[in-house]
Design an enzyme around this catalytic site. Structure first.
Site: not given
Length: 106
Positions: A30, A33
């Site tokens: 991600c 993230c």
């Protein structure tokens, strides 16, 4: 840097913590993230002793992600005295994150 926590450690480190806890549910693949990693690290350093910070990798700890109904990553959950106090999904900047934490711990 925030330590990873798994389902076996979650109760002891998060739910039974004497101080509030921020849990970052994330995935290695991600991009948002990854952008949150230094932000969360800075918050952890700035709030040392007042806030514990842990990370949960949803790819390895799917049970935890499911039990807390994490639908997207990054999702941040704020716990205090064993209860979820707030949650936020998506990447945010440090000032917004600090304000969100402080507002939800009043």
């Amino acid at each position: 840097m925030a330590a990873r926590v798994n389902k076996d450690e979650f109760e002891g480190k998060v739910l039974k913590s004497d101080i509030p806890v921020l849990v970052d549910f994330y995935s290695d693949s991600c991009v948002p993230c990854k952008k949150m990693t230094p932000v969360i690290g800075d918050v952890e350093d700035d709030m040392e002793g007042k806030l514990a910070v842990y990370k949960v990798n949803i790819n390895f700890d799917t049970e935890l992600a499911e039990s807390y109904d994490v639908q997207s990553v990054p999702t941040l959950l704020l716990f205090n005295k064993g209860s979820e106090k707030a949650r936020q999904s998506g990447a945010v900047r440090k000032p917004q994150l600090v304000e969100w934490i402080e507002e939800n711990l009043k």
